[in-house]
Design a protein around this motif. Structure first.
Motif, PDB file in Angstrom:
ATOM      1  N   ILE A   7      58.712  32.693  37.453  1.00 12.35           N
ATOM      2  CA  ILE A   7      58.020  33.379  37.568  1.00 12.35           C
ATOM      3  C   ILE A   7      59.698  34.180  37.664  1.00 12.35           C
ATOM      4  O   ILE A   7      60.061  33.764  38.612  1.00 12.35           O
ATOM      5  CB  ILE A   7      56.809  33.628  38.424  1.00 12.35           C
ATOM      6  CG1 ILE A   7      56.229  32.898  38.728  1.00 12.35           C
ATOM      7  CG2 ILE A   7      56.927  35.380  39.749  1.00 12.35           C
ATOM      8  CD1 ILE A   7      55.171  32.498  40.323  1.00 12.35           C
ATOM      9  N   THR A  28      56.153  28.500  30.176  1.00  8.57           N
ATOM     10  CA  THR A  28      55.758  29.251  30.437  1.00  8.57           C
ATOM     11  C   THR A  28      56.126  31.039  31.595  1.00  8.57           C
ATOM     12  O   THR A  28      56.656  30.440  31.978  1.00  8.57           O
ATOM     13  CB  THR A  28      53.890  30.192  30.592  1.00  8.57           C
ATOM     14  OG1 THR A  28      53.168  28.853  29.576  1.00  8.57           O
ATOM     15  CG2 THR A  28      53.732  31.065  30.511  1.00  8.57           C
ATOM     16  N   ILE A  30      56.275  34.264  33.338  1.00  3.63           N
ATOM     17  CA  ILE A  30      56.068  35.948  33.616  1.00  3.63           C
ATOM     18  C   ILE A  30      56.770  37.012  34.070  1.00  3.63           C
ATOM     19  O   ILE A  30      57.411  36.189  35.376  1.00  3.63           O
ATOM     20  CB  ILE A  30      54.480  34.525  34.271  1.00  3.63           C
ATOM     21  CG1 ILE A  30      53.659  34.268  33.453  1.00  3.63           C
ATOM     22  CG2 ILE A  30      53.985  36.133  34.749  1.00  3.63           C
ATOM     23  CD1 ILE A  30      52.809  33.437  34.363  1.00  3.63           C
ATOM     24  N   ARG A 218      55.826  36.160  29.183  1.00  3.21           N
ATOM     25  CA  ARG A 218      54.756  37.712  29.001  1.00  3.21           C
ATOM     26  C   ARG A 218      54.621  37.831  29.798  1.00  3.21           C
ATOM     27  O   ARG A 218      55.250  37.876  30.799  1.00  3.21           O
ATOM     28  CB  ARG A 218      53.266  36.446  29.597  1.00  3.21           C
ATOM     29  CG  ARG A 218      52.962  35.083  29.232  1.00  3.21           C
ATOM     30  CD  ARG A 218      51.262  35.120  29.918  1.00  3.21           C
ATOM     31  NE  ARG A 218      50.434  34.067  29.220  1.00  3.21           N
ATOM     32  CZ  ARG A 218      49.487  34.377  30.168  1.00  3.21           C
ATOM     33  NH1 ARG A 218      48.459  34.439  30.805  1.00  3.21           N
ATOM     34  NH2 ARG A 218      48.020  33.123  28.573  1.00  3.21           N
ATOM     35  N   THR A 221      54.025  41.496  33.300  1.00  2.13           N
ATOM     36  CA  THR A 221      52.286  40.745  33.505  1.00  2.13           C
ATOM     37  C   THR A 221      52.264  39.956  34.836  1.00  2.13           C
ATOM     38  O   THR A 221      53.464  38.981  35.165  1.00  2.13           O
ATOM     39  CB  THR A 221      52.077  39.306  32.834  1.00  2.13           C
ATOM     40  OG1 THR A 221      51.947  39.772  31.247  1.00  2.13           O
ATOM     41  CG2 THR A 221      50.849  38.372  33.054  1.00  2.13           C
ATOM     42  N   VAL A 223      52.397  38.578  38.722  1.00  2.13           N
ATOM     43  CA  VAL A 223      51.719  37.222  38.651  1.00  2.13           C
ATOM     44  C   VAL A 223      50.280  38.181  40.901  1.00  2.13           C
ATOM     45  O   VAL A 223      51.545  38.091  41.015  1.00  2.13           O
ATOM     46  CB  VAL A 223      52.423  36.376  39.078  1.00  2.13           C
ATOM     47  CG1 VAL A 223      52.116  35.155  39.873  1.00  2.13           C
ATOM     48  CG2 VAL A 223      52.980  35.499  38.176  1.00  2.13           C
ATOM     49  N   THR A 239      47.046  36.000  37.173  1.00  4.74           N
ATOM     50  CA  THR A 239      47.569  36.836  36.688  1.00  4.74           C
ATOM     51  C   THR A 239      46.562  38.303  35.429  1.00  4.74           C
ATOM     52  O   THR A 239      45.919  37.933  35.955  1.00  4.74           O
ATOM     53  CB  THR A 239      48.987  36.826  35.356  1.00  4.74           C
ATOM     54  OG1 THR A 239      47.877  36.042  33.994  1.00  4.74           O
ATOM     55  CG2 THR A 239      49.304  35.444  35.304  1.00  4.74           C
TER      56      THR A 239
END
Length: 414
Positions: A7, A28, A30, A218, A221, A223, A239
């Motif tokens: 994140i 991933t 974010i 992403r 986006t 969280v 998300t």
């Protein structure tokens, strides 16, 4: 191999994603903004100061702070808030304002800086971002205005990469200092310290990550919450675009990490230290400093990054307020015009303000959060660019089930 969610799309999150991919994991990343590096990584000082890492908290700083508050062009501003986060952070900061505590923290940060320098060299060899990020290693010169302060610091210089320089030596090393209106007692020069464009670095690294088969990015986006199991462990994130499951979640979202962690009962002792910068174009006839320069008393740093001069300064404790303060920017303009009057076109300077997520001790918080599945890489303050390469590798090793390459004493959540 694990699937990891990172994140945060600043320099800390991006380097963490890179380090996890290097260890064979899927990642991933974010980021709540539409582009990477829109927070503290956007227009920071650009200095990679691996050896100039002494934290703000030190003996004598509370008294200095009172003087700074009375100076209209001083480096510090404070706006009291009815906020436990602010006052608890300040109390912890004052507890760290002791010489022995400062020395222990500095030793830890010096080790972290050395590891980060080596880690950056490895990343750069692989990613090859040097030209695009205007990377240079001109060394760093810290100049002192007060003879007593300079004498105190110079007495501790033991040679090697550090040199104590007289006023004349400083001007010989950096001829642009001949233009200054300031009276300089001397300076400490550290060879090998680097400068680069942090924003360009983040963009370039994100482009490298985007083509990796085990990476998903992403952007835009936010969280919204953590997905948790029956025992409270973190299994992923909710998300705006749906649920992303994960074997491990790394929180590297700068100041936003505080609120996200609080949602799972983790209190992070981080507070925003608001800083400002000017990015001024360098044209024909200008005389910018080639060496990276820090004005110790004014707490202003100067770095030539490509065809621009980056000037960064100030520590404002004013809460979560990222707005540009016209008075502070005017103050910064006065200081830079008096120090390097012919270095760049200050009339065309682009201003910026950012919130640097700092801990009371000045050391970042790395490793386990206390909640299974959630890991921390937060609290880098003004040294996020400098330390990110080290902290990314440390956290990636821990997530992989291996020992930290450096002792985590003083660098973990207690």
């Amino acid at each position: 191999m694990k699937h990891c969610v990172v994140i945060g799309g600043g320099v800390v999150g991006l380097t963490t994603a890179w380090a996890l991919l290097e260890r064979g994991h899927g990642v991933t990343l974010i980021e709540r903004e539409a582009e990477v590096a829109q927070g503290a990584s956007r227009a920071n000082g650009g200095q990679l100061s691996y050896r100039y890492v002494s934290p703000l908290a030190d003996a004598g700083v509370p008294l200095k702070a009172l003087r700074w508050l009375l100076d209209p062009d001083g480096p510090l501003r404070f706006k009291p808030e009815a906020s436990w986060a602010q006052w608890s952070w300040l109390l912890a900061f004052l507890r760290n304002c002791r010489g022995p505590v400062n020395r222990r923290t500095t030793e830890r940060l010096l080790a972290l800086g050395a590891y980060s320098q080596a880690s950056f060299a490895r990343l750069q060899a692989e990613a090859q971002l040097g030209e695009a990020i205007a990377l240079r290693s001109p060394g760093k010169l810290v100049v002192y205005r007060k003879p007593a302060e300079f004498a105190r610091v110079a007495s501790r210089v033991q040679g090697g990469v550090e040199q104590a320089l007289s006023h004349d030596d400083c001007v010989a090393l950096e001829p642009a200092l001949a233009d200054t209106e300031a009276s300089l007692a001397g300076g400490i020069f550290t060879a090998g310290e680097a400068v680069a464009d942090c924003h360009a670095f983040c963009q370039g690294l994100h482009a490298r990550l985007a083509v990796h088969e085990r990476f998903r990015g992403r952007l835009a986006t936010p969280v919204l919450a953590f997905q948790r199991d029956a025992q409270g462990g973190v299994l992923g994130v909710q998300t705006g675009g749906g649920v992303v499951a994960a074997d491990a979640v790394v929180l590297a979202a700068g100041l936003a990490s505080r609120g996200l962690a609080a949602a799972v009962g983790v209190e992070l002792p981080i507070y925003p230290l608001k800083g400002y910068s000017l990015t001024a174009p360098i044209g024909t006839g200008h005389r910018p400093p080639e060496v990276s320069v820090t004005d110790f008393e004014k707490k202003v740093l100067y770095a030539r990054i490509g065809a621009e001069l980056r000037v960064a300064a100030m520590v404002d404790l004013v809460g979560d307020d990222p707005s540009l303060d016209a008075g502070r920017l005017a103050s910064l303009q006065r200081t830079v015009r008096a120090t390097f009057p012919h270095a760049a076109d200050y009339d065309r300077a682009e201003p910026w303000a950012g919130l640097r997520p700092a801990t009371p001790s000045g050391a970042p918080i790395l490793g386990p959060s206390g909640v299974p599945g959630l890991w921390l890489n937060v609290g880098h303050g003004a040294l996020g660019f400098t330390f990110s390469f080290a902290t990314a590798n440390i956290v990636a090793e821990l997530v992989s089930g291996r020992a930290s390459p450096l002792p985590l004493d003083g660098l973990s959540l207690k």
